[in-house]
Design a protein around this motif. Sequence first.
Motif, PDB file in Angstrom:
ATOM      1  N   ILE A  86       6.609  10.789  -2.080  1.00 23.30           N
ATOM      2  CA  ILE A  86       6.448  12.240  -2.210  1.00 23.30           C
ATOM      3  C   ILE A  86       6.326  12.596  -3.695  1.00 23.30           C
ATOM      4  O   ILE A  86       7.266  12.400  -4.471  1.00 23.30           O
ATOM      5  N   GLU A  87       5.161  13.101  -4.081  1.00 24.36           N
ATOM      6  CA  GLU A  87       4.898  13.409  -5.491  1.00 24.36           C
ATOM      7  C   GLU A  87       5.164  14.899  -5.742  1.00 24.36           C
ATOM      8  O   GLU A  87       4.254  15.722  -5.741  1.00 24.36           O
ATOM      9  N   ASP A  88       6.446  15.179  -5.941  1.00 26.35           N
ATOM     10  CA  ASP A  88       6.888  16.579  -6.004  1.00 26.35           C
ATOM     11  C   ASP A  88       7.420  16.956  -7.378  1.00 26.35           C
ATOM     12  O   ASP A  88       8.417  17.660  -7.489  1.00 26.35           O
ATOM     13  N   VAL A 130      -5.044   2.819  -2.784  1.00 28.53           N
ATOM     14  CA  VAL A 130      -6.170   3.273  -1.963  1.00 28.53           C
ATOM     15  C   VAL A 130      -6.061   4.786  -1.858  1.00 28.53           C
ATOM     16  O   VAL A 130      -5.081   5.310  -1.320  1.00 28.53           O
ATOM     17  N   ARG A 131      -7.033   5.494  -2.425  1.00 29.78           N
ATOM     18  CA  ARG A 131      -6.953   6.957  -2.490  1.00 29.78           C
ATOM     19  C   ARG A 131      -8.364   7.513  -2.579  1.00 29.78           C
ATOM     20  O   ARG A 131      -9.334   6.770  -2.696  1.00 29.78           O
ATOM     21  N   GLY A 132      -8.475   8.842  -2.580  1.00 32.18           N
ATOM     22  CA  GLY A 132      -9.776   9.485  -2.529  1.00 32.18           C
ATOM     23  C   GLY A 132     -10.585   9.330  -3.802  1.00 32.18           C
ATOM     24  O   GLY A 132     -10.055   9.128  -4.895  1.00 32.18           O
ATOM     25  N   SER A 137       4.039   9.645 -13.814  1.00 32.31           N
ATOM     26  CA  SER A 137       4.859   9.261 -12.656  1.00 32.31           C
ATOM     27  C   SER A 137       4.137   8.277 -11.751  1.00 32.31           C
ATOM     28  O   SER A 137       4.748   7.378 -11.181  1.00 32.31           O
ATOM     29  N   VAL A 138       2.831   8.474 -11.624  1.00 29.84           N
ATOM     30  CA  VAL A 138       2.093   7.619 -10.691  1.00 29.84           C
ATOM     31  C   VAL A 138       2.070   6.173 -11.207  1.00 29.84           C
ATOM     32  O   VAL A 138       2.279   5.234 -10.436  1.00 29.84           O
ATOM     33  N   VAL A 139       1.875   5.963 -12.497  1.00 28.99           N
ATOM     34  CA  VAL A 139       1.862   4.583 -12.988  1.00 28.99           C
ATOM     35  C   VAL A 139       3.280   3.997 -12.973  1.00 28.99           C
ATOM     36  O   VAL A 139       3.467   2.818 -12.656  1.00 28.99           O
ATOM     37  N   PHE A 153       0.857  -1.197   0.000  1.00 31.88           N
ATOM     38  CA  PHE A 153       0.000   0.000   0.000  1.00 31.88           C
ATOM     39  C   PHE A 153       0.882   1.232   0.000  1.00 31.88           C
ATOM     40  O   PHE A 153       2.027   1.180   0.436  1.00 31.88           O
ATOM     41  N   ARG A 154       0.319   2.348  -0.439  1.00 38.00           N
ATOM     42  CA  ARG A 154       1.112   3.589  -0.406  1.00 38.00           C
ATOM     43  C   ARG A 154       0.219   4.796  -0.193  1.00 38.00           C
ATOM     44  O   ARG A 154      -0.939   4.832  -0.560  1.00 38.00           O
ATOM     45  N   PHE A 155       0.826   5.799   0.437  1.00 37.62           N
ATOM     46  CA  PHE A 155       0.194   7.113   0.544  1.00 37.62           C
ATOM     47  C   PHE A 155       1.125   8.049  -0.220  1.00 37.62           C
ATOM     48  O   PHE A 155       2.330   8.038   0.014  1.00 37.62           O
ATOM     49  N   ALA A 156       0.557   8.826  -1.155  1.00 33.98           N
ATOM     50  CA  ALA A 156       1.414   9.564  -2.106  1.00 33.98           C
ATOM     51  C   ALA A 156       1.045  11.043  -2.180  1.00 33.98           C
ATOM     52  O   ALA A 156       0.516  11.502  -3.184  1.00 33.98           O
ATOM     53  N   PRO A 157       1.316  11.797  -1.130  1.00 35.40           N
ATOM     54  CA  PRO A 157       0.921  13.210  -1.138  1.00 35.40           C
ATOM     55  C   PRO A 157       1.844  14.089  -1.993  1.00 35.40           C
ATOM     56  O   PRO A 157       2.993  13.731  -2.242  1.00 35.40           O
ATOM     57  N   SER A 158       1.310  15.214  -2.427  1.00 39.33           N
ATOM     58  CA  SER A 158       2.109  16.232  -3.117  1.00 39.33           C
ATOM     59  C   SER A 158       2.417  17.348  -2.120  1.00 39.33           C
ATOM     60  O   SER A 158       1.491  17.904  -1.533  1.00 39.33           O
ATOM     61  N   PRO A 159       3.684  17.673  -1.931  1.00 41.36           N
ATOM     62  CA  PRO A 159       4.035  18.697  -0.932  1.00 41.36           C
ATOM     63  C   PRO A 159       3.833  20.117  -1.463  1.00 41.36           C
ATOM     64  O   PRO A 159       4.768  20.908  -1.534  1.00 41.36           O
ATOM     65  N   ASP A 197     -11.952  11.449  -5.475  1.00 39.39           N
ATOM     66  CA  ASP A 197     -11.711  12.482  -6.491  1.00 39.39           C
ATOM     67  C   ASP A 197     -10.802  11.982  -7.609  1.00 39.39           C
ATOM     68  O   ASP A 197     -10.752  12.599  -8.671  1.00 39.39           O
ATOM     69  N   LEU A 198     -10.111  10.863  -7.391  1.00 39.51           N
ATOM     70  CA  LEU A 198      -9.217  10.346  -8.432  1.00 39.51           C
ATOM     71  C   LEU A 198      -9.799   9.129  -9.155  1.00 39.51           C
ATOM     72  O   LEU A 198      -9.127   8.495  -9.971  1.00 39.51           O
ATOM     73  N   TYR A 199     -11.073   8.849  -8.883  1.00 39.14           N
ATOM     74  CA  TYR A 199     -11.725   7.673  -9.472  1.00 39.14           C
ATOM     75  C   TYR A 199     -11.661   7.699 -10.999  1.00 39.14           C
ATOM     76  O   TYR A 199     -11.191   6.751 -11.633  1.00 39.14           O
TER      77      TYR A 199
HETATM   78  N1  GLU Z   1      -0.253  12.952  -5.394  1.00 39.60           N
HETATM   79  C1  GLU Z   1      -1.680  12.858  -5.567  1.00 39.60           C
HETATM   80  C2  GLU Z   1      -2.366  13.888  -4.698  1.00 39.60           C
HETATM   81  O1  GLU Z   1      -1.797  14.368  -3.748  1.00 39.60           O
HETATM   82  C3  GLU Z   1      -2.249  11.505  -5.205  1.00 39.60           C
HETATM   83  C4  GLU Z   1      -1.820  10.449  -6.135  1.00 39.60           C
HETATM   84  C5  GLU Z   1      -2.496   9.113  -5.955  1.00 39.60           C
HETATM   85  O2  GLU Z   1      -2.833   8.715  -4.831  1.00 39.60           O
HETATM   86  O3  GLU Z   1      -2.622   8.418  -6.953  1.00 39.60           O
HETATM   87  O4  GLU Z   1      -3.501  14.218  -4.982  1.00 39.60           O
END
Ligand code: GLU
Length: 292
Positions: free
Chosen positions: A42-44, A223-225, A209-211, A6-12, A227-229
Motif C-alpha cells: 500500500i503506497e500511502d 510489473v506495472r503500467g 519509497s518505491v526503490v 512480484f508485487r502490486f503497489a496501489p495508492s489508496p 505510464d511508469l516506463y
Molecule cells: N503506487 C503507484 C501507483 O499507484 C505504482 C507504483 C509502482 O508500481 O511502481 O501508480
Amino acid sequence: MAVPVFRFAPSPNGELHLGHAYSALLNAKLARENGGRFLLRIEDIDITRCRREFEEGIYHDLAWLGLEWEEPVRRQSEHFGEYGKLLERLIAEELVYPAFMSRSEIRAYIADAETRGERWPHDPDGAPLYPGMEKQMSRRERRRRIDRGEAFAWRLDTEAALASVVNPLFWREATSEKLDGTERIDAQVEAWGDVIVARKEIPTSYHLSVVADDALQGVTHVVRGRDLYQATGIQRLLQELFGLPAPIYFHHALVPGPEGRKLSKSLRDSGIRVLREAGATPAEVRGMIGIA
Ligand code: GLU
C-alpha cells in the motif's frame, strides 16, 4: 534460481478500476506461473490524499477478484523513519537541495524566461523542469530559510547525482509478459530534471519509497503500467545512489477506457466496486480485461 517476487503497489487515493485489476491479476498470474511470490503493498505516503476507506476497498476488490497475497501487507505510511534514513544519506552527500519555489513562482519564473525567448524544457509527463536556483544558494542562506519555517521540497541535484554514478544507467525490460527475454533500455534521467525526492513534512516521495521497498521486499520483477516506463530511469538512478539491486521490469499496455480513451478517474463504467454493484461477476470482470 531464487524464487521470483512480484508485487502490486496501489495508492489508496481512490477506488480501483479495470486498469488496476489488470495489473494486480497479471502480477498474481506471473507469480503463479513462475513459482513465485505475490505481494501487495500500500503506497500511502501522500497523507493528504490517501484514505483508509480506499485501502479497505482495495482489499475487498482484490479478494473479490479471487486474489490472495502475503500478510502482513507493507503500508508505506508506517515506515517514514526508514525512508528518512535514505534521505539523510542524500543530504549528507549533497545530492539533494531544499527547493523553495512555489508552483506559482515556478510558473512566473518560466513565463519570464520565455518572454526573453528561452524555450523551457518539460519532463516526460509534460511538467516544466524545476529552475534549480537554490543550487547556487549558500548553506547559510538555506539554513536561514529552513529555520524560518519556509515551505520547501528536497529535490535531487540530478546532474550531480548522475556524475557520482560510475555504472552506465540502464534497465532490463522484459520483451513480453512471458518473461522469457529482456532488452536493455538506457535510462533518460536528464529529461526529468531535479525531481522531488522528499517533502518538508514527509521524508520521502513516490520514487524514493518505491526503490527502498522493492529492494527491502526482494522484488525481482516490477510489473506495472506503461505510464511508469519513463519514471524507471529516475528509479534506476536512486537504486545506484543507494547501492540497491535492480529488478527486471515489464511495463504492460494500459487498459483502454470506453471508445479507446484513457481510463478516467470517473469510475462509472470501469470501477471495480461499481461493476460489482451493477451485478458483474469476478469472471466477467476478468473477461473484460482478457485475463482468466
Ligand atoms: N503506487 C503507484 C501507483 O499507484 C505504482 C507504483 C509502482 O508500481 O511502481 O501508480
